[in-house]
Design an enzyme around this catalytic site. Structure first.
Site, PDB file in Angstrom:
ATOM      1  N   ARG A 111     111.928 133.051  65.656  1.00 27.72           N
ATOM      2  CA  ARG A 111     111.107 133.302  64.467  1.00 27.72           C
ATOM      3  C   ARG A 111     112.173 132.699  63.385  1.00 27.72           C
ATOM      4  O   ARG A 111     111.466 132.232  62.477  1.00 27.72           O
ATOM      5  CB  ARG A 111     111.665 134.956  64.313  1.00 27.72           C
ATOM      6  CG  ARG A 111     110.730 135.774  65.120  1.00 27.72           C
ATOM      7  CD  ARG A 111     110.962 137.262  65.128  1.00 27.72           C
ATOM      8  NE  ARG A 111     111.141 137.632  63.718  1.00 27.72           N
ATOM      9  CZ  ARG A 111     110.160 138.638  63.148  1.00 27.72           C
ATOM     10  NH1 ARG A 111     109.276 139.179  64.009  1.00 27.72           N
ATOM     11  NH2 ARG A 111     109.939 139.273  62.204  1.00 27.72           N
ATOM     12  N   PRO A 117     105.573 134.050  65.841  1.00 30.79           N
ATOM     13  CA  PRO A 117     105.373 135.184  65.497  1.00 30.79           C
ATOM     14  C   PRO A 117     105.742 136.130  66.711  1.00 30.79           C
ATOM     15  O   PRO A 117     104.751 136.755  67.388  1.00 30.79           O
ATOM     16  CB  PRO A 117     103.816 134.911  65.345  1.00 30.79           C
ATOM     17  CG  PRO A 117     103.370 134.203  66.253  1.00 30.79           C
ATOM     18  CD  PRO A 117     104.399 133.116  66.318  1.00 30.79           C
ATOM     19  N   LYS A 118     107.051 136.454  66.854  1.00 38.00           N
ATOM     20  CA  LYS A 118     107.387 137.011  68.235  1.00 38.00           C
ATOM     21  C   LYS A 118     107.785 138.425  67.819  1.00 38.00           C
ATOM     22  O   LYS A 118     108.541 138.683  66.936  1.00 38.00           O
ATOM     23  CB  LYS A 118     108.808 136.228  68.898  1.00 38.00           C
ATOM     24  CG  LYS A 118     108.587 134.968  69.243  1.00 38.00           C
ATOM     25  CD  LYS A 118     109.344 134.072  70.235  1.00 38.00           C
ATOM     26  CE  LYS A 118     109.198 132.749  70.498  1.00 38.00           C
ATOM     27  NZ  LYS A 118     109.379 132.510  71.746  1.00 38.00           N
ATOM     28  N   LYS A 119     107.526 139.223  68.833  1.00 35.16           N
ATOM     29  CA  LYS A 119     107.967 140.687  68.796  1.00 35.16           C
ATOM     30  C   LYS A 119     108.315 141.229  70.128  1.00 35.16           C
ATOM     31  O   LYS A 119     108.009 140.653  71.094  1.00 35.16           O
ATOM     32  CB  LYS A 119     106.634 141.763  68.209  1.00 35.16           C
ATOM     33  CG  LYS A 119     106.379 141.295  66.786  1.00 35.16           C
ATOM     34  CD  LYS A 119     105.091 142.224  66.487  1.00 35.16           C
ATOM     35  CE  LYS A 119     105.451 143.713  66.223  1.00 35.16           C
ATOM     36  NZ  LYS A 119     104.347 144.358  65.788  1.00 35.16           N
TER      37      LYS A 119
END
Length: 263
Positions: A111, A117-119
């Site tokens: 990020r 777009p990492k979760k």
């Protein structure tokens, strides 16, 4: 600690124990399951930012499960998400729409450095007898399941490597302390020093389940187009700013119907 020392050491947070080290970020024995499917073009248009362009005649999504057992600085982890084929100024590539993984270092580093777009999620990729199986759980719920016949046919290695070498695009957003955007950029990055160890195709299936916070099913599966199983060593290259949303307007090329109005 003196101000000069802060500036010298400033790379990532926390200052005295960063969540990830400086690169290069080399991956050994990286394994992919990539299922390409056709989806609703209107849904794609709603999520892909200009100045990236879509091919409305071929609205595709690549759903990826990636196993990374040996990565410099990031360790051993698994990732899953969606990549959308796009073009930018005449060059084809992929837009990283969403990513879920189970490792704090690459979440923070991805990020902060690139804008991935990492979760946090719980993906897996494994071989079960004759089937390659990828899954993604968000909390206690399964939101994605992909399956592929194991190594049914060898893929064209030249085509696979060329696809891996294409540019990838990210929408990097970092807020200011007052909540307004301080960074809002389209970032381009590439995979480098690729050593392709093998690639295979086979029959595949993909199931996506609606979830409020892991909305992979918002790009519905209308038709499976292809599937690819890849093993490779590679380096994740650092990025470059391709477009700054805070400095310049998006320059969309004229469509054919619009050119007559300006000639």
């Amino acid at each position: 600690m003196r101000e000069n020392d802060v500036r010298k050491r400033a790379f990532a947070m926390p200052l005295t124990s960063p969540a990830y080290p400086p690169g290069p970020y080399r991956f050994v024995d990286r394994e992919y399951l990539i299922i390409t499917y056709r989806t609703d073009p209107a849904r794609l248009r709603a999520v892909v930012p200009e100045p990236l362009e879509l091919d409305d005649r071929n609205p595709l999504v690549k759903y990826e499960f990636i196993r990374m057992p040996d990565s410099n600085g990031f360790g051993d982890y698994t990732e899953s998400g969606q990549v959308i084929p796009v073009s930018f100024r005449g060059h084809t590539g992929g837009y990283n729409h969403c990513m879920f993984l189970n490792d704090e270092g690459p979440i923070a580093g991805g990020r902060e450095l690139w804008g991935f777009p990492k979760k946090l999620g719980q993906p897996t990729l494994r071989t079960e007898i004759d089937t390659l199986i990828g899954t993604l759980d968000y909390g206690p719920l399964r939101v994605a399941t992909g399956t592929m016949g194991y190594k049914h046919r060898e893929a064209d290695l030249g085509q696979v490597k060329a696809a891996l070498e294409e540019p990838n695009f990210l929408l990097k957003i970092i807020p200011h302390v007052d909540g307004s955007p301080r960074i809002c950029e389209l970032v381009e990055y590439r995979l480098e020093q690729i050593a392709l160890k093998g690639a295979w195709t086979g029959p595949a299936a993909l199931s996506l389940t609606p979830h409020a916070l892991a909305p992979v099913a918002d790009l519905p599966v209308l038709e499976i187009v292809s599937a690819l199983h890849i093993r490779a060593d590679l380096t994740l290259g650092l990025g470059r700013v391709a477009h700054d949303y805070l400095q310049e307007p998006a320059r969309r090329p004229f469509r054919a119907s619009e050119r007559s109005l300006v000639t």
